[in-house]
Design a protein around this motif. Sequence first.
Motif, PDB file in Angstrom:
ATOM      1  N   HIS A 116      25.447  -7.961  -6.670  1.00 23.63           N
ATOM      2  CA  HIS A 116      24.635  -7.497  -5.548  1.00 23.63           C
ATOM      3  C   HIS A 116      23.232  -8.072  -5.693  1.00 23.63           C
ATOM      4  CE1 HIS A 116      22.242  -4.601  -3.186  1.00 23.63           C
ATOM      5  NE2 HIS A 116      23.351  -4.409  -2.499  1.00 23.63           N
ATOM      6  N   ASP A 117      22.612  -8.441  -4.578  1.00 23.51           N
ATOM      7  CA  ASP A 117      21.323  -9.132  -4.672  1.00 23.51           C
ATOM      8  C   ASP A 117      20.226  -8.272  -5.298  1.00 23.51           C
ATOM      9  OD1 ASP A 117      21.160  -7.466  -2.447  1.00 23.51           O
ATOM     10  OD2 ASP A 117      20.318  -8.983  -1.104  1.00 23.51           O
ATOM     11  N   VAL A 118      20.211  -6.964  -5.024  1.00 24.72           N
ATOM     12  CA  VAL A 118      19.164  -6.117  -5.596  1.00 24.72           C
ATOM     13  C   VAL A 118      19.403  -5.903  -7.086  1.00 24.72           C
ATOM     14  CG1 VAL A 118      18.082  -3.843  -5.539  1.00 24.72           C
ATOM     15  CG2 VAL A 118      18.669  -4.998  -3.409  1.00 24.72           C
ATOM     16  N   ARG A 119      20.652  -5.653  -7.474  1.00 26.66           N
ATOM     17  CA  ARG A 119      20.942  -5.508  -8.907  1.00 26.66           C
ATOM     18  C   ARG A 119      20.657  -6.821  -9.636  1.00 26.66           C
ATOM     19  NH1 ARG A 119      24.698  -1.795  -6.778  1.00 26.66           N
ATOM     20  NH2 ARG A 119      26.454  -3.240  -6.520  1.00 26.66           N
ATOM     21  N   ALA A 120      20.929  -7.941  -8.972  1.00 30.21           N
ATOM     22  CA  ALA A 120      20.613  -9.236  -9.577  1.00 30.21           C
ATOM     23  C   ALA A 120      19.108  -9.417  -9.727  1.00 30.21           C
ATOM     24  CB  ALA A 120      21.191 -10.368  -8.726  1.00 30.21           C
ATOM     25  N   GLY A 121      18.333  -8.898  -8.761  1.00 24.82           N
ATOM     26  CA  GLY A 121      16.877  -8.965  -8.873  1.00 24.82           C
ATOM     27  C   GLY A 121      16.393  -8.235 -10.113  1.00 24.82           C
ATOM     28  N   LEU A 122      16.962  -7.063 -10.374  1.00 28.25           N
ATOM     29  CA  LEU A 122      16.599  -6.326 -11.589  1.00 28.25           C
ATOM     30  C   LEU A 122      17.043  -7.086 -12.832  1.00 28.25           C
ATOM     31  CD1 LEU A 122      15.594  -3.980 -13.257  1.00 28.25           C
ATOM     32  CD2 LEU A 122      17.690  -2.718 -12.689  1.00 28.25           C
ATOM     33  N   LEU A 123      18.246  -7.665 -12.791  1.00 30.36           N
ATOM     34  CA  LEU A 123      18.719  -8.437 -13.935  1.00 30.36           C
ATOM     35  C   LEU A 123      17.791  -9.611 -14.215  1.00 30.36           C
ATOM     36  CD1 LEU A 123      20.985  -8.648 -16.019  1.00 30.36           C
ATOM     37  CD2 LEU A 123      22.258 -10.058 -14.388  1.00 30.36           C
ATOM     38  N   GLY A 124      17.334 -10.284 -13.147  1.00 28.33           N
ATOM     39  CA  GLY A 124      16.386 -11.371 -13.325  1.00 28.33           C
ATOM     40  C   GLY A 124      15.088 -10.904 -13.949  1.00 28.33           C
ATOM     41  N   GLU A 125      14.556  -9.784 -13.450  1.00 28.01           N
ATOM     42  CA  GLU A 125      13.313  -9.239 -14.020  1.00 28.01           C
ATOM     43  C   GLU A 125      13.529  -8.792 -15.459  1.00 28.01           C
ATOM     44  OE1 GLU A 125      10.322  -9.207 -12.844  1.00 28.01           O
ATOM     45  OE2 GLU A 125      10.607  -9.726 -10.735  1.00 28.01           O
ATOM     46  N   SER A 126      14.728  -8.299 -15.766  1.00 28.76           N
ATOM     47  CA  SER A 126      15.033  -7.835 -17.115  1.00 28.76           C
ATOM     48  C   SER A 126      15.152  -8.993 -18.109  1.00 28.76           C
ATOM     49  CB  SER A 126      16.342  -7.035 -17.097  1.00 28.76           C
ATOM     50  OG  SER A 126      16.743  -6.680 -18.402  1.00 28.76           O
ATOM     51  N   ARG A 127      15.746 -10.088 -17.665  1.00 24.54           N
ATOM     52  CA  ARG A 127      15.929 -11.246 -18.562  1.00 24.54           C
ATOM     53  C   ARG A 127      14.672 -12.104 -18.659  1.00 24.54           C
ATOM     54  NH1 ARG A 127      21.612 -12.591 -19.072  1.00 24.54           N
ATOM     55  NH2 ARG A 127      22.665 -10.570 -19.141  1.00 24.54           N
ATOM     56  N   TYR A 128      13.975 -12.258 -17.524  1.00 25.30           N
ATOM     57  CA  TYR A 128      12.911 -13.269 -17.478  1.00 25.30           C
ATOM     58  C   TYR A 128      11.559 -12.766 -16.970  1.00 25.30           C
ATOM     59  CZ  TYR A 128      17.371 -15.797 -17.113  1.00 25.30           C
ATOM     60  OH  TYR A 128      18.662 -16.232 -17.279  1.00 25.30           O
ATOM     61  N   GLY A 129      11.462 -11.512 -16.525  1.00 22.76           N
ATOM     62  CA  GLY A 129      10.249 -11.091 -15.840  1.00 22.76           C
ATOM     63  C   GLY A 129       9.621  -9.818 -16.341  1.00 22.76           C
ATOM     64  N   ALA A 131      10.406  -6.708 -16.404  1.00 22.68           N
ATOM     65  CA  ALA A 131      11.179  -5.668 -17.091  1.00 22.68           C
ATOM     66  C   ALA A 131      11.785  -6.178 -18.396  1.00 22.68           C
ATOM     67  CB  ALA A 131      12.287  -5.143 -16.183  1.00 22.68           C
ATOM     68  N   ARG A 132      11.331  -7.317 -18.841  1.00 24.84           N
ATOM     69  CA  ARG A 132      11.874  -7.898 -20.069  1.00 24.84           C
ATOM     70  C   ARG A 132      11.615  -6.971 -21.253  1.00 24.84           C
ATOM     71  NH1 ARG A 132      10.418 -12.584 -23.544  1.00 24.84           N
ATOM     72  NH2 ARG A 132      12.337 -13.713 -24.035  1.00 24.84           N
ATOM     73  N   LEU A 133      12.656  -6.777 -22.059  1.00 25.66           N
ATOM     74  CA  LEU A 133      12.609  -5.927 -23.263  1.00 25.66           C
ATOM     75  C   LEU A 133      12.466  -4.447 -22.925  1.00 25.66           C
ATOM     76  CD1 LEU A 133      10.321  -8.149 -25.555  1.00 25.66           C
ATOM     77  CD2 LEU A 133      12.818  -8.201 -25.307  1.00 25.66           C
ATOM     78  N   ARG A 248      11.924   5.014 -17.407  1.00 24.09           N
ATOM     79  CA  ARG A 248      10.538   5.012 -17.904  1.00 24.09           C
ATOM     80  C   ARG A 248       9.643   4.051 -17.128  1.00 24.09           C
ATOM     81  NH1 ARG A 248      10.478   7.527 -22.928  1.00 24.09           N
ATOM     82  NH2 ARG A 248      12.539   7.808 -23.882  1.00 24.09           N
ATOM     83  N   LEU A 249      10.273   3.125 -16.392  1.00 21.92           N
ATOM     84  CA  LEU A 249       9.522   2.138 -15.627  1.00 21.92           C
ATOM     85  C   LEU A 249      10.064   2.103 -14.206  1.00 21.92           C
ATOM     86  CD1 LEU A 249       7.608  -0.344 -15.266  1.00 21.92           C
ATOM     87  CD2 LEU A 249       9.492  -1.765 -16.139  1.00 21.92           C
ATOM     88  N   LEU A 250       9.171   2.239 -13.227  1.00 21.08           N
ATOM     89  CA  LEU A 250       9.494   2.018 -11.822  1.00 21.08           C
ATOM     90  C   LEU A 250       8.914   0.663 -11.448  1.00 21.08           C
ATOM     91  CD1 LEU A 250      10.432   2.769  -8.962  1.00 21.08           C
ATOM     92  CD2 LEU A 250       8.270   4.011  -8.669  1.00 21.08           C
ATOM     93  N   LEU A 251       9.794  -0.276 -11.124  1.00 20.26           N
ATOM     94  CA  LEU A 251       9.374  -1.634 -10.805  1.00 20.26           C
ATOM     95  C   LEU A 251       9.525  -1.849  -9.306  1.00 20.26           C
ATOM     96  CD1 LEU A 251       8.421  -4.120 -12.436  1.00 20.26           C
ATOM     97  CD2 LEU A 251      10.792  -4.926 -12.390  1.00 20.26           C
ATOM     98  N   LEU A 252       8.402  -2.124  -8.637  1.00 22.78           N
ATOM     99  CA  LEU A 252       8.402  -2.301  -7.183  1.00 22.78           C
ATOM    100  C   LEU A 252       8.350  -3.781  -6.840  1.00 22.78           C
ATOM    101  CD1 LEU A 252       5.861   0.520  -6.279  1.00 22.78           C
ATOM    102  CD2 LEU A 252       8.363   0.637  -6.220  1.00 22.78           C
ATOM    103  N   GLY A 253       9.242  -4.198  -5.935  1.00 24.34           N
ATOM    104  CA  GLY A 253       9.291  -5.601  -5.532  1.00 24.34           C
ATOM    105  C   GLY A 253       9.250  -5.727  -4.023  1.00 24.34           C
ATOM    106  N   GLY A 254       9.646  -6.899  -3.530  1.00 23.65           N
ATOM    107  CA  GLY A 254       9.637  -7.129  -2.088  1.00 23.65           C
ATOM    108  C   GLY A 254       8.238  -7.386  -1.556  1.00 23.65           C
ATOM    109  N   GLY A 255       8.163  -7.595  -0.250  1.00 24.82           N
ATOM    110  CA  GLY A 255       6.897  -7.955   0.375  1.00 24.82           C
ATOM    111  C   GLY A 255       5.807  -6.930   0.203  1.00 24.82           C
ATOM    112  N   LEU A 256       6.164  -5.643   0.195  1.00 27.70           N
ATOM    113  CA  LEU A 256       5.148  -4.600   0.099  1.00 27.70           C
ATOM    114  C   LEU A 256       4.467  -4.586  -1.261  1.00 27.70           C
ATOM    115  CD1 LEU A 256       4.243  -2.593   2.267  1.00 27.70           C
ATOM    116  CD2 LEU A 256       5.586  -0.832   1.101  1.00 27.70           C
TER     117      LEU A 256
END
Length: 350
Positions: A116-129, A131-133, A248-256
């Motif tokens: 799913h594109d949103v779950r993939a967005g979190l996975l991307g942030e988790s691996r490379y952005g 939300a890493r670690l 423990r972390l709320l990560l906000l993305g998208g245009g807003l």
Amino acid sequence: MTQQALVGVDVGGTRIKVVALARGAADGTATQDPTPLAEAVLPTPRDIGSRMGEVVREAVDALHVEASVAAIGVVVPGLVEERSGLARYSANLGWRDLPVVEHVRAATGVEVGFGHDVRAGLLGESRYGAARLRDDVLFVPLGTGVAGALLSGGRLVLGSEWTGEIGHVVVDPAGPPCGCGARGCLEVVAGAAALGRAWSEVTGQRVGADDLAHAVAQGEKRAVALWQHAVRVLTDVVAPVLAGAGSRLLLLGGGLSNAGSLLTEPVTERLRLLMPGREIEVAVASLGDRAAALGAVALAADALAADALAADALAADALAADALAADALADDALAADAPARDTVGAEEQS
């Protein structure tokens, strides 16, 4: 030795974003926000549902990477079943029960990761952005739509095809109509596109969410009132999710999320009111509109690793079967020798 690449394909309603990483960089341990081998943005064909495999192959070819493609990750919007490889439904792209993995694998001949594109967005942030670690994260992109994705104990939560659809929680029953058929869903009240439309109605001009945020920063009273309402309903929806998941972390993305602290600070303040005693960090995603495509790369890496594990398991099973067969032959040989040994023993005793 030829370099290998992993390719991520993010299929959107109007655009397809494609990114390739060197296979060694795609595990997320070597670098944060790695430099792609190539990137491309293509228009989404109207008939993509009927030729998904062909479209993905063309998107990969458009990168013109010299490395050989080892695996492809594909992520799509709508209702998704990752485990079965099916895109169950997309109102914008017009498909039902589309076997994405089957079609892409047949068209490309390589291993395919899917999500799913949103779950993939979190996975991307988790691996490379951003939300890493981090192990316990709620990711909420605020764009045309609004949805959520959870990382719990370091694992991406898949759940059912409805998992993460917080954008369709009704926050104002008398509010604007939503594409799902209801009125006043969160995404048509607090999404970036919705806020742009609302501010356009107030000003009588064609403006967007960024213009609204600028007016809020200037202290324009109508803008502040609109913004505060959006923050309140957004936080009221995500707070129970944060509480239930232990995030423990709320990560906000998208245009807003381009509003930065103008968004994160009031959300943090309201979370303290709604969740006393809990300190939730609120931050902005760092990968922008590349997050889902990079997450798709991570899915490609995971699919390749799973394929290697399956191959190892088959090899181990074959070795075990050979060992059992050898033991059986040895047992048969011993059984065949037993009568002869008994005869010899009897003759010696006589």
